[in-house]
Write a protein that holds these residues in place. Structure first.
Motif, PDB file in Angstrom:
ATOM      1  N   TYR A 257     -34.751 -39.323 -68.536  1.00  0.00           N
ATOM      2  CA  TYR A 257     -34.710 -40.772 -68.686  1.00  0.00           C
ATOM      3  C   TYR A 257     -35.638 -41.375 -67.639  1.00  0.00           C
ATOM      4  O   TYR A 257     -36.235 -40.656 -66.824  1.00  0.00           O
ATOM      5  N   PHE A 258     -35.780 -42.684 -67.655  1.00  0.00           N
ATOM      6  CA  PHE A 258     -36.695 -43.344 -66.720  1.00  0.00           C
ATOM      7  C   PHE A 258     -35.909 -43.960 -65.566  1.00  0.00           C
ATOM      8  O   PHE A 258     -35.165 -44.940 -65.757  1.00  0.00           O
ATOM      9  N   TRP A 259     -36.085 -43.380 -64.406  1.00  0.00           N
ATOM     10  CA  TRP A 259     -35.449 -43.883 -63.184  1.00  0.00           C
ATOM     11  C   TRP A 259     -36.530 -44.368 -62.230  1.00  0.00           C
ATOM     12  O   TRP A 259     -37.541 -43.697 -62.038  1.00  0.00           O
ATOM     13  N   ARG A 260     -36.300 -45.521 -61.609  1.00  0.00           N
ATOM     14  CA  ARG A 260     -37.268 -46.063 -60.662  1.00  0.00           C
ATOM     15  C   ARG A 260     -36.531 -46.738 -59.507  1.00  0.00           C
ATOM     16  O   ARG A 260     -35.459 -47.327 -59.694  1.00  0.00           O
ATOM     17  N   PRO A 261     -37.109 -46.676 -58.305  1.00  0.00           N
ATOM     18  CA  PRO A 261     -36.495 -47.337 -57.156  1.00  0.00           C
ATOM     19  C   PRO A 261     -36.629 -48.854 -57.269  1.00  0.00           C
ATOM     20  O   PRO A 261     -37.483 -49.353 -58.008  1.00  0.00           O
ATOM     21  N   PRO A 262     -35.822 -49.574 -56.523  1.00  0.00           N
ATOM     22  CA  PRO A 262     -35.931 -51.041 -56.570  1.00  0.00           C
ATOM     23  C   PRO A 262     -37.167 -51.517 -55.816  1.00  0.00           C
ATOM     24  O   PRO A 262     -37.799 -50.760 -55.073  1.00  0.00           O
TER      25      PRO A 262
ATOM     26  N   TYR B 233     -37.668 -62.171 -49.362  1.00  0.00           N
ATOM     27  CA  TYR B 233     -36.436 -62.431 -48.605  1.00  0.00           C
ATOM     28  C   TYR B 233     -35.550 -61.189 -48.523  1.00  0.00           C
ATOM     29  O   TYR B 233     -34.419 -61.261 -48.045  1.00  0.00           O
ATOM     30  N   GLY B 234     -36.046 -60.073 -48.996  1.00  0.00           N
ATOM     31  CA  GLY B 234     -35.290 -58.833 -48.924  1.00  0.00           C
ATOM     32  C   GLY B 234     -34.294 -58.637 -50.045  1.00  0.00           C
ATOM     33  O   GLY B 234     -33.458 -57.720 -49.981  1.00  0.00           O
ATOM     34  N   ASN B 235     -34.366 -59.456 -51.086  1.00  0.00           N
ATOM     35  CA  ASN B 235     -33.452 -59.315 -52.209  1.00  0.00           C
ATOM     36  C   ASN B 235     -33.918 -58.191 -53.138  1.00  0.00           C
ATOM     37  O   ASN B 235     -35.108 -58.108 -53.473  1.00  0.00           O
ATOM     38  N   ARG B 236     -32.995 -57.353 -53.539  1.00  0.00           N
ATOM     39  CA  ARG B 236     -33.325 -56.251 -54.457  1.00  0.00           C
ATOM     40  C   ARG B 236     -33.702 -56.807 -55.822  1.00  0.00           C
ATOM     41  O   ARG B 236     -33.047 -57.699 -56.358  1.00  0.00           O
ATOM     42  N   MET B 237     -34.763 -56.216 -56.389  1.00  0.00           N
ATOM     43  CA  MET B 237     -35.254 -56.663 -57.696  1.00  0.00           C
ATOM     44  C   MET B 237     -35.547 -55.458 -58.582  1.00  0.00           C
ATOM     45  O   MET B 237     -35.826 -54.368 -58.076  1.00  0.00           O
ATOM     46  N   PRO B 238     -35.513 -55.650 -59.900  1.00  0.00           N
ATOM     47  CA  PRO B 238     -35.856 -54.551 -60.813  1.00  0.00           C
ATOM     48  C   PRO B 238     -37.299 -54.096 -60.618  1.00  0.00           C
ATOM     49  O   PRO B 238     -38.143 -54.849 -60.103  1.00  0.00           O
ATOM     50  N   PRO B 239     -37.606 -52.887 -61.042  1.00  0.00           N
ATOM     51  CA  PRO B 239     -38.963 -52.343 -60.873  1.00  0.00           C
ATOM     52  C   PRO B 239     -40.041 -53.153 -61.576  1.00  0.00           C
ATOM     53  O   PRO B 239     -41.196 -53.155 -61.142  1.00  0.00           O
TER      54      PRO B 239
ATOM     55  N   GLU C  20     -30.845 -46.279 -57.866  1.00  0.00           N
ATOM     56  CA  GLU C  20     -32.080 -46.538 -58.604  1.00  0.00           C
ATOM     57  C   GLU C  20     -31.757 -47.288 -59.893  1.00  0.00           C
ATOM     58  O   GLU C  20     -30.599 -47.354 -60.318  1.00  0.00           O
ATOM     59  N   TYR C  21     -32.798 -47.830 -60.498  1.00  0.00           N
ATOM     60  CA  TYR C  21     -32.670 -48.498 -61.795  1.00  0.00           C
ATOM     61  C   TYR C  21     -33.034 -47.527 -62.923  1.00  0.00           C
ATOM     62  O   TYR C  21     -33.885 -46.652 -62.747  1.00  0.00           O
ATOM     63  N   TYR C  22     -32.409 -47.711 -64.086  1.00  0.00           N
ATOM     64  CA  TYR C  22     -32.839 -46.968 -65.278  1.00  0.00           C
ATOM     65  C   TYR C  22     -33.309 -47.957 -66.343  1.00  0.00           C
ATOM     66  O   TYR C  22     -32.855 -49.100 -66.406  1.00  0.00           O
ATOM     67  N   LEU C  23     -34.205 -47.488 -67.197  1.00  0.00           N
ATOM     68  CA  LEU C  23     -34.835 -48.319 -68.225  1.00  0.00           C
ATOM     69  C   LEU C  23     -34.042 -48.302 -69.528  1.00  0.00           C
ATOM     70  O   LEU C  23     -33.594 -47.245 -69.973  1.00  0.00           O
ATOM     71  N   HIS C  24     -33.903 -49.466 -70.142  1.00  0.00           N
ATOM     72  CA  HIS C  24     -33.291 -49.575 -71.473  1.00  0.00           C
ATOM     73  C   HIS C  24     -33.916 -50.778 -72.168  1.00  0.00           C
ATOM     74  O   HIS C  24     -33.790 -51.903 -71.724  1.00  0.00           O
ATOM     75  N   LEU C  25     -34.614 -50.538 -73.266  1.00  0.00           N
ATOM     76  CA  LEU C  25     -35.228 -51.644 -74.002  1.00  0.00           C
ATOM     77  C   LEU C  25     -34.170 -52.490 -74.697  1.00  0.00           C
ATOM     78  O   LEU C  25     -34.396 -53.674 -74.956  1.00  0.00           O
TER      79      LEU C  25
ATOM     80  N   PHE D 152     -45.666 -48.484 -65.435  1.00  0.00           N
ATOM     81  CA  PHE D 152     -44.815 -49.669 -65.451  1.00  0.00           C
ATOM     82  C   PHE D 152     -45.393 -50.853 -64.669  1.00  0.00           C
ATOM     83  O   PHE D 152     -44.813 -51.322 -63.700  1.00  0.00           O
ATOM     84  N   PRO D 153     -46.530 -51.366 -65.119  1.00  0.00           N
ATOM     85  CA  PRO D 153     -47.054 -52.599 -64.507  1.00  0.00           C
ATOM     86  C   PRO D 153     -46.220 -53.794 -64.935  1.00  0.00           C
ATOM     87  O   PRO D 153     -45.554 -53.764 -65.991  1.00  0.00           O
TER      88      PRO D 153
END
Length: 587
Positions: free
Chosen positions: A137-142, A147-153, A173-178, A227-228
């Motif tokens: 599956y597709f896993w990516r770090p945040p 301001y230091g807030n976590r955001m999706p990849p 980590e985040y995973y991808l789901h369309l 993933f641009p």
């Protein structure tokens, strides 16, 4: 079942599936055999003789696999098992046998862009960063803002509203789901993953005798894996439309050719019908369906289902006015693009993802409902390619009543859009959005196609003896199979008649060359089908008032083959929602 003898027809090799009529069964809503309110496989088996009597050749069974049912079975937790509410693998084997005994074939839905988050593959993948299936599956770090807030990849908007990324607390980590967060996307770039898909989702069922697959989301397997971010088209939102990041990706044709070579071709002439979205260029579509490319037998182009929808993903359910020229353009495009090629096409105007065609394209008013359904049937049976009809279309089922509230709607996609709209109203972003989305859902929602099949006038339309999972249409006593089987002038009887005509005139209707005659006309749709010296003329009135027949002079030298009015007319005027098919004497 062995393929039919190979013969040459005007469009090349005549594979068995070219002249087939496909009937889509949505199992939850088709027939419940045990009174629990859910349709099931034994219910489908019970109705195989009915399907045979209709004149269809292929039964397409929408997902019946084991699933948590967040997206009605398109979130699969086990490709090799059946949802217990539907039955067992043995029941599917019996259904295959029953279809084959009646001279029909069975195809399943192949859903391999994603699995359920309850699938054992994903459970292993999310267990640790070091798990061997982590890269399935597709896993990516945040990433983090200033301001230091976590955001999706990335800033991608998904199909069911919201981000395409979900945070996993366990592995950080985040995973991808369309689609829904419960539907993580499989990583097709991983060869081991692809081999597992072929074994579990394809060979397992081909070994049991299924005749092919309708292939879900077929052009989304290959992502741009760097993933641009997507271009910002909505400055008010972090998430942006990003379809270009996953549709028709860089390796998609490589993947499909491999799937054909390794998993499909060894089983003979297996049919594959791809669900193809966001591919407007016919030359590109031909790469998917060219016989020489060896990828797919044909595809469902989704354009006709998008008529009346918003022009962007975020506005999908904002109802848009449309003119008949839009339908003509779509039909003409996908009817003509295979002419002179080795490709093949399809014809359909209903499926499980769209509102009912009578309600969308014609009129479901009581005085026009039946004639509208028959007019659309005439249009469809005259189309080039493999015809697909959806359960209930053959009796003229219509959308849910407009007065039904949102509480009657069940679909995850439509409810996602509605709740998003409520939030926008509450926050003052768009005070009118909730009403506009609801207006759109009343016409366009996927729920309309998922109401229980209307078999008779007994309680719950004969679908179940229990409480149905979804409300039965209020008009089931007026619109049902039992009533129409006894009426030679019914919509059902009409479909049986015109499906026979489609086979009788197969060179014109199935293999014919398509030509629009009155493109700019906003009231009538007229087209010619031809092959050699044989010609058919189709004239259709898409309005509720009488219209002049602009092709009356051409029709004068032809034989009236079919009309949707019981009193046939040679008039130069078309009655409300009237349709006629003429053929030349040489046909």
């Amino acid at each position: 079942m062995s393929p039919s003898a190979i013969e040459t027809v005007p469009t090349g090799t005549n594979n068995w599936w070219k002249e087939a009529t496909i009937y889509q069964v949505y199992p939850a809503s088709f027939k419940d055999s045990n009174g629990d309110g859910w349709g099931d496989i034994l219910g489908v088996i019970e109705k195989v003789p009915y399907l045979h009597s209709l004149g269809v050749d292929v039964v397409w069974l929408s997902p019946m696999y084991d699933s948590p049912m967040h997206d009605m079975g398109y979130d699969i937790s086990d490709y090799e098992n059946v949802l217990p509410a539907y039955g067992t693998v043995a029941d599917i084997e019996k259904l295959i046998d029953e279809c084959h005994k009646h001279g029909m074939r069975l195809i399943l839905d192949l859903v391999v862009n994603h699995t359920s988050d309850q699938h054992k593959w994903f459970q292993e993948s999310r267990s640790s960063k070091g798990n061997p299936k982590r890269d399935w599956y597709f896993w990516r770090p945040p990433r983090y803002d200033a301001y230091g807030n976590r955001m999706p990849p990335t800033n991608y908007r998904g199909y069911f509203a919201g981000s395409t990324w979900t945070w996993d607390e366990h592995t950080q980590e985040y995973y991808l789901h369309l689609y829904a967060k419960e539907q993580p996307d499989l990583n097709w770039d991983n060869e081991v993953t692809r081999k597992a898909i072929y074994d579990s989702a394809i060979r397992f069922w081909l070994d049991k005798g299924v005749d092919g697959f309708r292939v879900d989301t077929v052009n989304k397997y290959s992502k741009h894996t760097d993933f641009p971010d997507a271009p910002i088209t909505d400055p008010k939102s972090f998430i942006q439309p990003a379809i270009g990041m996953w549709c028709n990706g860089p390796r998609i044709h490589e993947f499909l050719r491999e799937m054909y070579d390794e998993a499909l071709e060894p089983y003979g002439d297996v049919v594959t019908v791809g669900e193809l979205a966001n591919t407007p260029d016919p030359a590109h579509v031909l790469k998917y369906v060219s016989a020489a490319e060896k990828q797919l037998s044909m595809v469902f182009h989704l354009d006709i289902g998008h008529i009346g929808m918003g022009h962007s993903l975020e506005d999908k359910y904002i109802l848009q006015p449309w003119e008949l020229t839009e339908m003509k353009s779509i039909v003409n495009k996908w009817q003509t693009f295979i002419e002179g090629t080795d490709g093949w096409t399809t014809a359909f105007c209903e499926n499980h993802d769209n509102g009912r065609s009578v309600s969308r394209f014609a009129s479901d008013a009581p005085e026009f409902r039946e004639v509208s359904a028959k007019m659309l049937a005439l249009m469809m049976v005259a189309m080039t390619g493999t015809l697909s009809i959806y359960q209930g279309q053959e009796i003229g089922m219509i959308n849910a009543p407009r007065e039904w509230s949102i509480d009657e709607y069940k679909d995850i996609e439509g409810l996602g859009y509605y709740r998003e709209a409520q939030n926008q109203v509450a926050s003052g972003v768009d005070p009118t959005r909730e009403k506009r989305i609801m207006d759109g859902l009343r016409i366009l929602a996927r729920d309309h196609a998922r109401l229980p099949m209307q078999w008779d006038d007994s309680p719950e339309a004969g679908f179940t003896t229990g409480k149905p999972w979804m409300r039965t249409h209020d008009l089931y006593r007026d619109i049902n199979v039992k009533k129409q089987e006894a009426d030679p002038d019914s919509v059902l009887s009409f479909w049986k008649k015109v499906l026979r005509l489609r086979k009788d005139y197969r060179q014109l209707f199935i293999h014919g060359k398509f030509e629009v005659l009155d493109f700019e006309n906003l009231e009538t749709f007229c087209f010619v089908k031809s092959r050699g010296e044989k010609r058919a003329l189709v004239v259709l009135n898409f309005t509720g008032i009488e219209q002049p027949c602009s092709q009356a002079e051409m029709a004068a030298g032809m034989k009236l083959l079919a009309s949707n009015y019981s009193e046939c007319s040679s008039s130069q005027r078309l009655r409300p929602y009237e349709g006629r098919i003429y053929v030349s004497d040489k046909s």
